[in-house]
Enzyme design. Structure first.
Site, PDB file in Angstrom:
ATOM      1  N   ASP A 184      19.224  69.212 126.577  1.00  0.00           N
ATOM      2  CA  ASP A 184      18.475  68.042 127.030  1.00  0.00           C
ATOM      3  C   ASP A 184      18.231  68.149 128.542  1.00  0.00           C
ATOM      4  OD1 ASP A 184      17.308  65.594 127.071  1.00  0.00           O
ATOM      5  OD2 ASP A 184      19.093  64.446 126.528  1.00  0.00           O
ATOM      6  N   ASP A 203      26.463  75.101 133.784  1.00  0.00           N
ATOM      7  CA  ASP A 203      26.236  74.647 135.165  1.00  0.00           C
ATOM      8  C   ASP A 203      25.696  75.791 136.024  1.00  0.00           C
ATOM      9  OD1 ASP A 203      28.707  75.848 134.759  1.00  0.00           O
ATOM     10  OD2 ASP A 203      29.747  74.696 136.291  1.00  0.00           O
ATOM     11  N   LYS A 230      29.950  75.575 128.008  1.00  0.00           N
ATOM     12  CA  LYS A 230      31.013  75.452 129.018  1.00  0.00           C
ATOM     13  C   LYS A 230      32.314  75.929 128.363  1.00  0.00           C
ATOM     14  CE  LYS A 230      31.064  73.122 132.484  1.00  0.00           C
ATOM     15  NZ  LYS A 230      31.249  73.610 133.870  1.00  0.00           N
ATOM     16  N   ASP A 242      14.618  69.759 130.515  1.00  0.00           N
ATOM     17  CA  ASP A 242      13.863  68.884 131.424  1.00  0.00           C
ATOM     18  C   ASP A 242      13.751  69.519 132.813  1.00  0.00           C
ATOM     19  OD1 ASP A 242      13.382  66.991 129.545  1.00  0.00           O
ATOM     20  OD2 ASP A 242      14.138  65.311 130.737  1.00  0.00           O
ATOM     21  N   TYR A 280      25.658  63.778 120.886  1.00  0.00           N
ATOM     22  CA  TYR A 280      24.848  62.593 120.590  1.00  0.00           C
ATOM     23  C   TYR A 280      25.099  62.059 119.178  1.00  0.00           C
ATOM     24  CZ  TYR A 280      22.217  63.830 124.812  1.00  0.00           C
ATOM     25  OH  TYR A 280      21.855  64.123 126.106  1.00  0.00           O
TER      26      TYR A 280
END
Ligand code: NAD
Length: 368
Positions: A249, A225, A192, A253, A142
């Site tokens: 993020d 993942d 990852k 959530d 970001y």
């Protein structure tokens, strides 16, 4: 010794409504436990824009840097939707996070037994769940450069860059290990590393910090993942999860929704230790200003109350008092008290924001 200090920034919409209930609890600690906080209040978000033409006045920013903890309600609302990006209410919050350098975002996902049927997952999967996701908050994709939309040949290209320095990874890893030592001593780091160099470095640095400084903590690594899958399959296998800004993020959530309503979710954003050894800290509910229910006494104050419990634990070393407050919330829910957002198929009578605050205070009284 000076009393611990708190700056309250209630903000917009339901922010002041839920914060009013936290103020009752702060008053309870003063009156019944002899724990007195120096509380000051100021404006953030739309209300600050209305008064000062900016969502966070410089004086407020300076106060936030000085106190032991900032407690924030929520910012934003339809009235401010058309403002220029630079003065939108959310910019006030972003400025606080950036200038206080709050790099470690703690998002607990805790499922109170009384609300287990609210989850989209089965009761046995989520009942009693109590995990924390530590998300790196001030770096990563970001913020990385280069970023933008460019033209290459005859088409546009959108670019964002995932970039992490060793020290950025190390400091959030330490934050997760410290947290784990206060809990079940278990950290799972997610990235990852199979397809991203930043992930390889993330894994290496987390492992090095572990081996050198926190060998007593159980550390595992997981691809993010696979982590998302495991969070839905059997979330109770985790205790503390540490991950980068982007994966954090998404994962926080997803984990939050395991537990039901948005009105229940607290958060803490922590930075480097100050001179007194306490981390710079901002505590806030995960939810927004909920303009659809603002001013109607319908808001659930529990997310804000539990954010204050996090402040007791992480800024004021009052873990026992944090537990007392969390137990009071648990009791109120077990006794069947519900704000409108917590009304399930079994029915019941919804109580107001203020009545929920009063019920929590009564449960605190009963704990003495
Ligand atoms: P929201 O979280 O405000 O509301 C989403 C839904 O959840 C609404 O139906 C709302 O009524 C409900 N809800 C939220 N908190 C609740 C509570 N405590 N009790 C009961 N119900 C609750 O998100 P939104 O509607 O997408 O955004 C509204 C405004 O809030 C926007 O201006 C947005 O930019 C802002 N926002 C601010 C923050 C923040 O201050 N940290 C976070 C998210 C959104």
């Amino acid at each position: 010794m000076a009393n611990p200090s708190i700056l309250i920034l209630a903000g917009d919409g339901i922010g002041p409504e839920v914060m009013a209930e936290v103020k009752k609890i702060i008053g309870w600690y003063d009156a019944k436990r002899g724990i007195t906080f120096d509380v000051s209040e100021d404006l953030v978000g739309g209300c600050a824009y209305d008064k000062h033409g900016t969502p966070l006045h410089d004086d407020t920013m300076a106060k936030a840097q000085e106190v032991d903890a900032v407690l924030l309600g929520a910012v934003g609302g339809p009235k401010y939707d058309t403002l220029d990006f630079s003065v939108k209410p959310e910019r006030g919050l972003l400025r606080l996070r950036k200038e206080m350098d709050l790099y470690s975002n703690l998002r607990p996902a805790q499922c109170f037994d009384a609300l287990a049927d609210f989850s989209s997952l089965k009761r046995e999967v989520v009942g009693g769940l109590d995990i924390v996701i530590v998300r790196e908050l001030t770096s990563g994709i970001y913020f990385g450069e280069p970023r933008g939309i460019f033209t290459e040949g005859n088409e546009r290209v959108g670019i964002n860059t995932q970039r992490y320095t060793e020290s950025e990874i190390a400091r959030v890893a330490r934050s997760a290990f410290e947290l784990a030592r206060r809990r079940s001593n278990k950290v799972c780091s997610m990235e990852k590393a199979n397809v991203m160099e930043s992930g390889i470095l993330w894994r290496q640095v987390v492992q090095e910090i572990h081996d050198k400084e926190y060998p007593d903590v159980e550390l595992s690594h997981m691809y993010a993942d696979a982590g998302a899958m495991q969070l839905c399959r059997w979330p109770k296998q985790f205790d503390v999860i540490v991950t980068d800004n982007l994966f954090g993020d998404l994962l926080s959530d997803a984990a939050a929704m395991l537990t039901g309503s948005l009105g229940m979710l607290p958060s803490a954003s922590l930075g480097a230790p100050m001179a007194n050894g306490r981390p710079k800290a901002l505590y806030e509910p995960v939810h927004g200003s909920a303009p659809d229910i603002a001013g109607q006494g319908k808001a659930n104050p529990i997310a804000c109350v539990l954010s204050f419990a996090m402040a007791l634990r992480y800024s004021f070393d009052l873990g026992d008092e944090a537990e007392r407050l969390e137990k009071a919330v648990e009791k109120v829910l077990a006794d069947g008290y519900r704000t409108a957002d917590l009304m399930g198929p079994e029915g019941g009578t919804p109580i107001s924001t203020a009545a929920m605050g009063d019920a929590i205070v009564a449960a605190l009284d009963a704990s003495l």
